[in-house]
Design an enzyme around this catalytic site. Structure first.
Site, PDB file in Angstrom:
ATOM      1  N   HIS A  98       1.280  -9.008   3.215  1.00  0.00           N
ATOM      2  CA  HIS A  98       0.962  -7.625   3.589  1.00  0.00           C
ATOM      3  C   HIS A  98      -0.313  -7.570   4.422  1.00  0.00           C
ATOM      4  CE1 HIS A  98       4.064  -5.619   1.202  1.00  0.00           C
ATOM      5  NE2 HIS A  98       3.914  -6.650   0.380  1.00  0.00           N
ATOM      6  N   GLU A 140     -15.420   5.949  -9.532  1.00  0.00           N
ATOM      7  CA  GLU A 140     -14.640   7.194  -9.437  1.00  0.00           C
ATOM      8  C   GLU A 140     -13.742   7.336 -10.659  1.00  0.00           C
ATOM      9  OE1 GLU A 140     -11.864   7.200  -6.136  1.00  0.00           O
ATOM     10  OE2 GLU A 140     -10.861   8.971  -6.934  1.00  0.00           O
ATOM     11  N   GLU A 155      -1.312  -5.318   6.302  1.00  0.00           N
ATOM     12  CA  GLU A 155      -1.891  -3.970   6.355  1.00  0.00           C
ATOM     13  C   GLU A 155      -3.019  -3.786   5.345  1.00  0.00           C
ATOM     14  OE1 GLU A 155       1.037  -4.768   5.148  1.00  0.00           O
ATOM     15  OE2 GLU A 155       1.642  -3.562   3.414  1.00  0.00           O
ATOM     16  N   CYS A 185       7.084  -8.296   4.541  1.00  0.00           N
ATOM     17  CA  CYS A 185       7.626  -8.654   3.230  1.00  0.00           C
ATOM     18  C   CYS A 185       9.142  -8.454   3.206  1.00  0.00           C
ATOM     19  CB  CYS A 185       6.893  -7.902   2.136  1.00  0.00           C
ATOM     20  SG  CYS A 185       6.885  -8.810   0.589  1.00  0.00           S
TER      21      CYS A 185
HETATM   22  N1  GLN Z   1      11.563  -7.090  -2.977  1.00  0.00           N
HETATM   23  C1  GLN Z   1      11.085  -8.206  -2.219  1.00  0.00           C
HETATM   24  C2  GLN Z   1      10.570  -9.317  -3.105  1.00  0.00           C
HETATM   25  O1  GLN Z   1      10.285  -9.089  -4.252  1.00  0.00           O
HETATM   26  C3  GLN Z   1      10.031  -7.783  -1.224  1.00  0.00           C
HETATM   27  C4  GLN Z   1       8.789  -7.272  -1.855  1.00  0.00           C
HETATM   28  C5  GLN Z   1       7.919  -6.492  -0.910  1.00  0.00           C
HETATM   29  O2  GLN Z   1       8.364  -6.068   0.145  1.00  0.00           O
HETATM   30  N2  GLN Z   1       6.678  -6.253  -1.275  1.00  0.00           N
HETATM   31  O3  GLN Z   1      10.418 -10.431  -2.650  1.00  0.00           O
END
Ligand code: GLN
Length: 547
Positions: A519, A139, A521, A380
């Protein structure tokens, strides 16, 4: 060798090229082919890692640690094929590679030009992995005619020209605007957009046309004639109630058949669409609804948390329930009591984020969830804030905070329960970082293993004690405070294999309270909802039954 489908867009931006590419990938898979999807972005940032989520939406992270465009998230969600570093490239990256080679003297004193040096660099990128799959879907970001996009279009022209005939095709996505006054779909913008492509030596084989109304036969014929494509390759992309209907809807319109016909693949293997029929059944025939509050910072732009919104939907599908996610700006809770805002929600999610703004509000949200027994998922930064909340309110560290915020303001104000990570282990080598390092690509990025405590809630949810999840952060919860926090009921139930980095915290004595440093998700799919999201929504359904 792979067959290549190039996907371009015209007339207006935001037509959903990423989604169309992803849906086509899913349809080719349904016909039994293997696919890989790629995004070529014309902007000059080397990668989207340093772009604000307001500018560019979410940064999607791959297993191998690339910070990429959110369209790669669509690709993964529709095909289940995990994207790699080599699936995303920007003009910035291409130019940066070319300039690096120039400085090294690789070009042997030649004058460096867009053609051939930049276009060769793009073609080299396109060739990567060409023997691994049946179809490579590429893409091109932006719309045809954009100045920055030109080297990409030129490289594609050369690439198609150099390959054996019939191995590449171009699918062009445009818009058929509807003029209510005359009750007509207008084809002229599409004709102009195809002319624009032709002027740079490219001709579409398949046209995918976004339109709010069915395309009458007369218009189809006209488009085929003026744009020099077969009538059967003029495909309607109707507006859909849910993005997950795209594979079935585009199949009904004949997209996959048109693509296979254009490649001369005959007889075409019959499609097996059972996966997508099940996905749609779960969405359409869901019962009931749960309300989830997402307390974050980038709430004005839904794309900023694209994967979270999708993972929540998948969690709903796992429970055959609808999920209504509502975005609340964390900063409100710094001025006002969160209770009136959060009462009535069946679960609370605090997503990732960067910088101090809004964090005291997120801490309030974590406190509300903990003390009121509302299911809480902290992702996170959302985990870090939950730990800080417990440290302040339970473990007697009233000035607990994150070094991230001290660094931002250049002075020490907090006890660093969350500290800046300067060294960690990746596979079998040590990675080292300094606070002063560049902002681009210097985080703990990509897939890392975590070991879960047997018998913990997360081990039950995952049905495993070793997991692998994607990371994107610089700061880390300090194990120095582990004993203190565990005595207060916040258990460190997931750790890095060397035991140094907390990956998951949970409160066993709470209906559902989990914080994860990674993460989850990013790995959820509609046909394979992530276990944490599936169980989070299950807990929310339970709460909804109580009230
Ligand atoms: N700011 C935080 C860190 O750097 C969390 C990062 C995030 O939520 N992706 O650890």
């Amino acid at each position: 060798m792979a067959r290549y489908v190039f996907i371009t867009g015209g007339v207006v931006s935001s037509l959903g090229k990423g989604l169309a590419s992803a849906a086509l990938g899913a349809l080719l898979q349904a016909r039994g082919f293997s696919v890989r999807l790629r995004k070529l972005d014309p902007y000059l940032n080397v990668d989207p890692g340093t772009m604000s989520p307001f500018e560019h939406g979410e940064v999607f992270v791959t297993d191998d640690g690339a910070e990429t465009d959110l369209d790669l998230g669509h690709y993964e969600r529709f095909t289940g094929v995990h994207a790699r570093k080599t699936d995303s490239v920007s003009s910035g990256r291409i130019y940066s590679n070319v300039l690096e080679k120039e400085r090294r003297g690789d070009y042997l004193g030649k004058t460096i030009q867009v053609i051939p040096h930049v276009t060769n660099e793009i073609k080299d990128f396109l060739h990567i992995g060409e023997d691994e799959v049946d179809f490579m879907l590429c893409e091109i970001g932006g719309t045809v005619g954009d100045i920055e996009g030109l080297p990409f279009f030129e490289a594609i022209r050369q690439f198609i020209h150099e390959r054996p005939r019939g191995e590449c095709l171009l699918m062009h996505l445009t818009l058929l605007p509807y003029l209510a006054a005359s009750g007509e779909l207008k084809t002229k913008p599409t004709q102009h957009s195809v002319k624009e492509l032709q002027s740079i030596g490219l001709a579409p084989d398949v046209l995918l046309l976004r339109s709010e109304h069915p395309i009458p036969d007369k218009e189809r014929e006209k488009i085929a004639l003026f744009c020099n494509v077969r009538k059967s390759a003029v495909i309607a992309a109707p507006d859909l109630k849910t993005i997950y209907d795209a594979p079935l809807a585009y199949h009904r319109e004949g997209l996959d058949q048109a693509i296979l016909d254009a490649f001369g693949i005959s007889p075409a293997p019959r499609p097996n669409l059972a996966r997508w029929e099940d996905v749609m059944d779960r969405l359409v025939n869901a019962e009931g609804e749960v309300r989830v509050a997402i307390v974050g910072k980038y709430t004005q732009l839904e794309d900023a948390y694209k994967s979270i919104a999708e993972a929540l939907t998948h969690g709903g599908m796992a429970n055959r329930t609808r999920v209504r996610a509502e975005w609340i700006d964390a900063e409100i809770f710094e001025r006002e009591d969160p209770a009136p805002y959060l009462e009535g929600f069946h679960a609370i999610l605090v997503p990732g984020g960067f910088g101090e703004r809004g964090t005291e509000g997120k801490i309030k949200a974590a406190e509300f969830a903990r003390t009121r027994g509302v299911p809480y998922l902290g992702i996170c930064l959302g985990m870090q804030m939950a730990v800080i909340e417990s440290a302040r309110d339970l473990a007697g560290i009233p000035d607990a905070g994150s070094e991230e915020f001290d660094h931002e303001f250049g002075k020490k104000r907090f006890t660093p329960v969350v500290y800046h990570l300067k060294e960690w282990i990746q596979g079998n080598h040590v990675v080292a970082r300094k606070v002063s390092d560049d902002k681009g690509g210097t985080m703990r990025l990509g897939a890392y293993t975590a070991t879960l405590t047997p018998g913990s809630r997360v081990a039950q949810i995952y049905g495993a004690t070793t997991i692998e999840e994607r990371h994107r952060h610089r700061y880390e919860v300090d194990t120095k405070y582990r004993d203190k926090l565990e005595k207060c009921g916040l258990i460190f139930s997931g750790m890095s294999p060397d035991g140094r980095l907390p990956e998951i915290v949970e409160i066993p004595d709470h209906p559902w309270f989990i914080g994860v440093q990674f993460h989850p998700e990013l790995k959820s799919k509609p046909f394979a909802p992530h276990p944490l999201f599936a169980d989070f929504i299950r807990a929310a359904v339970e709460v909804s039954r109580l009230v």
